[in-house]
Design a protein around this motif. Sequence first.
Motif, PDB file in Angstrom:
ATOM      1  N   LYS A 116      -1.573 -18.263  -0.503  1.00  0.00           N
ATOM      2  CA  LYS A 116      -2.977 -17.233   0.390  1.00  0.00           C
ATOM      3  C   LYS A 116      -3.250 -15.990  -0.797  1.00  0.00           C
ATOM      4  O   LYS A 116      -4.399 -15.307  -0.992  1.00  0.00           O
ATOM      5  N   VAL A 117      -2.448 -14.611  -1.250  1.00  0.00           N
ATOM      6  CA  VAL A 117      -2.574 -13.889  -2.142  1.00  0.00           C
ATOM      7  C   VAL A 117      -3.128 -14.340  -3.402  1.00  0.00           C
ATOM      8  O   VAL A 117      -4.438 -13.377  -3.390  1.00  0.00           O
ATOM      9  N   ALA A 316      -3.810   0.198  -5.968  1.00  0.00           N
ATOM     10  CA  ALA A 316      -4.980  -0.063  -4.745  1.00  0.00           C
ATOM     11  C   ALA A 316      -4.157  -2.141  -5.169  1.00  0.00           C
ATOM     12  O   ALA A 316      -4.468  -2.392  -4.392  1.00  0.00           O
ATOM     13  N   ILE A 317      -3.788  -2.582  -6.323  1.00  0.00           N
ATOM     14  CA  ILE A 317      -3.655  -3.742  -6.468  1.00  0.00           C
ATOM     15  C   ILE A 317      -2.673  -3.959  -5.661  1.00  0.00           C
ATOM     16  O   ILE A 317      -2.482  -5.702  -5.199  1.00  0.00           O
ATOM     17  N   ILE A 318      -0.904  -3.383  -5.865  1.00  0.00           N
ATOM     18  CA  ILE A 318      -0.025  -3.418  -4.780  1.00  0.00           C
ATOM     19  C   ILE A 318      -0.405  -3.795  -3.768  1.00  0.00           C
ATOM     20  O   ILE A 318       0.148  -4.237  -3.284  1.00  0.00           O
ATOM     21  N   ASP A 319      -0.892  -3.009  -3.491  1.00  0.00           N
ATOM     22  CA  ASP A 319      -1.554  -2.737  -1.802  1.00  0.00           C
ATOM     23  C   ASP A 319      -2.021  -3.780  -1.502  1.00  0.00           C
ATOM     24  O   ASP A 319      -2.071  -4.001  -0.114  1.00  0.00           O
ATOM     25  N   THR A 320      -2.805  -3.723  -1.887  1.00  0.00           N
ATOM     26  CA  THR A 320      -3.670  -5.554  -1.363  1.00  0.00           C
ATOM     27  C   THR A 320      -2.516  -6.898  -1.650  1.00  0.00           C
ATOM     28  O   THR A 320      -2.927  -7.561  -0.938  1.00  0.00           O
ATOM     29  N   VAL A 321      -1.623  -7.024  -2.630  1.00  0.00           N
ATOM     30  CA  VAL A 321      -1.551  -7.783  -2.443  1.00  0.00           C
ATOM     31  C   VAL A 321       0.311  -7.861  -1.260  1.00  0.00           C
ATOM     32  O   VAL A 321      -0.079  -8.248  -0.973  1.00  0.00           O
ATOM     33  N   GLU A 323      -0.703  -5.721   1.526  1.00  0.00           N
ATOM     34  CA  GLU A 323      -1.205  -6.383   2.678  1.00  0.00           C
ATOM     35  C   GLU A 323      -1.805  -7.871   3.124  1.00  0.00           C
ATOM     36  O   GLU A 323      -0.668  -8.181   3.989  1.00  0.00           O
ATOM     37  N   GLN A 324      -1.631  -8.335   2.292  1.00  0.00           N
ATOM     38  CA  GLN A 324      -2.326  -9.407   2.082  1.00  0.00           C
ATOM     39  C   GLN A 324      -1.142 -10.501   2.410  1.00  0.00           C
ATOM     40  O   GLN A 324      -0.734 -11.557   3.020  1.00  0.00           O
TER      41      GLN A 324
END
Length: 327
Positions: A116-117, A316-321, A323-324
Amino acid sequence: MNLKNTCISALAALCITATPALAETLRIGGNFPVEHSSSKAIGMFAEAVAKATSGDLEIASFPAMQLGGAKENVDQVRTGVIFGTWIGTAYLSRTVPELEAVSLPFAYPDRETAFKVIDGEVGDILSEKLAEHGFVALGWMELGSRNVTNNTRPIEKVEDFKGLKIRLQPNETHLATFRAIGANPVSMGISEVYSALQQGVLDGQENPYSIIKSRQFEEVQTYLSDTNHFFDYIALVVNKRKFDRLTAEQQTALREAAAEAVAWQRAQAAAEDEASRGQLVEAGMVFTAIPDDVRGLLRELTAPVVDELKNRIDPAIIDTVLEQAAN
């Protein structure tokens, strides 16, 4: 122009028209064994490309390190010596460090979450970063959840990792994770691991069950666990300059063929993962499941690794990973 010259010219034109265009051969190298699901998927990819382009494009695949090891394959694609490679993302992370964002310790509860990520916003971001370094990402296959084997002791608690010399891929997040839990990680090419385990240079290694089985590590390892500390992807990437020179129709054929091959491989990898664990136990390995409370402690110990990674790549990339993965 006399009649003789006219006939010769007409005949020459006819011959040129009748001569079939030569197919363009695109070489793709990989380090996975021939029998691995990813290598089989590349074979399917090659067949689909040939069919979709009526033979104008041919994919020549070279699995099992025929064109060199993982590092060599990455360099060959980047410089255009070969068209593409299918490779664990850890080997691409030295060139595209943002890929480490999808290798966070204990981030994914299952493979469905992991895909999904990578199939969403995160995958789009990483494709852009790969393009900046000369690669086109055609798909993300499953390498799988990674698990520790060793010859010293069963792993039942955090302290059991202490001092173990464990082989890891050349990925700084991976290495930092094992330092954080007290192990002694060693970065080493996969071709050297069997002999290093056999000779006692290493205590253990970590890989998905299918790789442990295909590399026959059960012959030189005793203990097996289900640490599931990372989930790894196999990236199918090609040289951007060569890809951009193809026609729009050829590019579409490559992308559609890759999507079909990736879907097949993911399903196959899931089945192989379960079967491989059973085969390793049948071969005599001692399997120990990691208790949930121990896994929780391992997650706590490795949390600083994620914080440190935010100092090296866009947080921001890490936070997106994260979060998802949590939703």
